[in-house]
Design an enzyme around this catalytic site. Sequence first.
Site, PDB file in Angstrom:
ATOM      1  CG  ASN A 212      46.452  53.901  43.938  1.00 53.02           C
ATOM      2  OD1 ASN A 212      46.654  54.614  44.862  1.00 53.02           O
ATOM      3  ND2 ASN A 212      47.062  52.836  43.607  1.00 53.02           N
ATOM      4  N   PRO A 306      51.906  40.793  42.177  1.00 52.42           N
ATOM      5  CG  PRO A 306      53.858  40.894  43.753  1.00 52.42           C
ATOM      6  CD  PRO A 306      53.216  41.193  42.159  1.00 52.42           C
ATOM      7  CE  LYS A 343      42.772  40.841  47.658  1.00 56.61           C
ATOM      8  NZ  LYS A 343      43.441  41.891  47.290  1.00 56.61           N
TER       9      LYS A 343
HETATM   10  N1  CTP Z   1      46.362  44.359  47.981  1.00 60.53           N
HETATM   11  C1  CTP Z   1      47.621  43.729  48.172  1.00 60.53           C
HETATM   12  N2  CTP Z   1      48.168  43.274  47.106  1.00 60.53           N
HETATM   13  C2  CTP Z   1      47.596  43.597  45.810  1.00 60.53           C
HETATM   14  C3  CTP Z   1      46.147  44.138  45.776  1.00 60.53           C
HETATM   15  C4  CTP Z   1      45.654  44.421  47.082  1.00 60.53           C
HETATM   16  O1  CTP Z   1      48.035  43.481  49.366  1.00 60.53           O
HETATM   17  N3  CTP Z   1      48.170  43.396  44.495  1.00 60.53           N
HETATM   18  C5  CTP Z   1      45.659  44.298  49.458  1.00 60.53           C
HETATM   19  C6  CTP Z   1      45.271  45.699  49.707  1.00 60.53           C
HETATM   20  O2  CTP Z   1      46.477  46.306  50.377  1.00 60.53           O
HETATM   21  C7  CTP Z   1      44.263  45.679  50.603  1.00 60.53           C
HETATM   22  C8  CTP Z   1      43.416  44.470  50.063  1.00 60.53           C
HETATM   23  O3  CTP Z   1      44.200  43.718  49.359  1.00 60.53           O
HETATM   24  O4  CTP Z   1      44.427  45.396  51.954  1.00 60.53           O
HETATM   25  C9  CTP Z   1      42.314  44.655  49.174  1.00 60.53           C
HETATM   26  O5  CTP Z   1      42.790  45.752  48.062  1.00 60.53           O
HETATM   27  P1  CTP Z   1      41.581  45.842  46.901  1.00 60.53           P
HETATM   28  O6  CTP Z   1      42.439  46.844  45.883  1.00 60.53           O
HETATM   29  O7  CTP Z   1      40.318  46.356  47.440  1.00 60.53           O
HETATM   30  O8  CTP Z   1      41.462  44.642  46.138  1.00 60.53           O
HETATM   31  P2  CTP Z   1      41.747  44.029  44.788  1.00 60.53           P
HETATM   32  O9  CTP Z   1      42.306  42.788  45.214  1.00 60.53           O
HETATM   33  O10 CTP Z   1      42.687  44.851  44.073  1.00 60.53           O
HETATM   34  O11 CTP Z   1      40.423  43.697  44.467  1.00 60.53           O
HETATM   35  P3  CTP Z   1      39.443  44.527  43.267  1.00 60.53           P
HETATM   36  O12 CTP Z   1      40.585  45.427  42.534  1.00 60.53           O
HETATM   37  O13 CTP Z   1      38.947  43.392  42.390  1.00 60.53           O
HETATM   38  O14 CTP Z   1      38.460  45.142  44.044  1.00 60.53           O
END
Ligand code: CTP
Length: 400
Positions: A212, A306, A343
């Site tokens: 990304n 994960p 989370k």
């Molecule tokens: N995060 C993580 N591990 C993942 C996905 C996300 O630790 N596999 C953490 C990111 O570092 C951040 C937070 O979770 O601190 C939120 O990340 P985000 O990408 O906004 O959330 P997602 O869980 O991916 O939710 P969505 O894509 O549905 O918005």
Amino acid sequence: MVFPVRGKSILLIIGGGIAAYKSLELVRRLAERGVKSRAILTRAGAEFVTPLSLASLTGDQVYQDLFSLTDEARMGHIELSRSADLVVVAPATADLMAKMANGLAGDLASTALLATDKPVLMAPAMNVRMWESPSVRRNFETLTRDGVRFVGPNDGEMACGEFGPGRMAEPLEIVAAIERALSDDGPLKGVRALVTAGPTREPLDPVRYIANRSSGKQGYAIADALARAGAETILVSGPVALAAPAGVRIMRVATAREMLAACEAALPADVAVMTAAVADWRPEIALNSKIKKNGDAPDIRLVENPDILAQLARHAMRPRLLIGFAAETDDVVAHALAKRTRKGADWIIANDVSGDVMGGDRNRVHLVSAAGVEDWPDMTKTDVAARMTARIARQLRGTA
Ligand code: CTP
């Protein structure tokens, strides 16, 4: 220029390694900043630098032998181990690390390390296979838990021709780490911080991956600000084009699963700030050879990665303050509130990434916590980092 460390002193222990020559440079750089060095040279260290060159640079006698009557008459080894504000081991060889991790005291250097009541900073230098060996990993973990600070090792080409982590940090990086260790007024002194940053890369085959647009800038700025405030900071970083902030220990990873393993290995931490844009999915199968064009577009099945933040929230060594970021393009605060609960984070820093936040230098964030939502004005990522660091210090003091 006035340096905050002027007038302080270090005890420098020089182990046996080709990097020992850099320690002479270190003594000079410290002298420029008004820091006095007293040196212990191990038997192996003396194979690489001479006591005479070291004595000329430190302006002092060089201590070499635990059983030397002359040395002991001048200053006993216990007194020597406590004579400085900080003990610096550079190069820290596998041997010195093993001795300190196990409390051995067969020579002057290891005795001083065991007897000291001062903080210890190690700058490891060794062959990459040695650095990655299970016993050095074990000793490193033990020493980290015992409160020993580390600077480096860096990735690079080694004197032995191999490539990887093991090169001793450069003298100026060690100086920066010494300055941090010696400045006792940081609001986060004694705090261990973990930061994740950058994207992850999920391989499809040896040449292609899913990733990304995350630049890592916000996470690197936060790691830098935390370290400047005195926190011992570990930065777990996906692939980005940024240099590691001085005095921060960096663990470089590529995939989400590697990032999770690195974070777990970095625990315990008092505060964790998860800024990484972790790829939510990875290709189910990463092929060992390049996918060829054969007329049909490949059918790529994705599986979920994960969730590192959620896993740390459930971890037996959960950080006291667990902070997630939420990159959103709409309903920013509403999504952040839901994410915080889902989370198990204490704070979610929500930002709107529909503009040019990703890769840009500015950010507009909202801090979502149990206490409510704080809207911060638009500011640079460096200012977001500084303000967050101040908030973190306040929070940790309140819950200490
Ligand atoms: N995060 C993580 N591990 C993942 C996905 C996300 O630790 N596999 C953490 C990111 O570092 C951040 C937070 O979770 O601190 C939120 O990340 P985000 O990408 O906004 O959330 P997602 O869980 O991916 O939710 P969505 O894509 O549905 O918005």
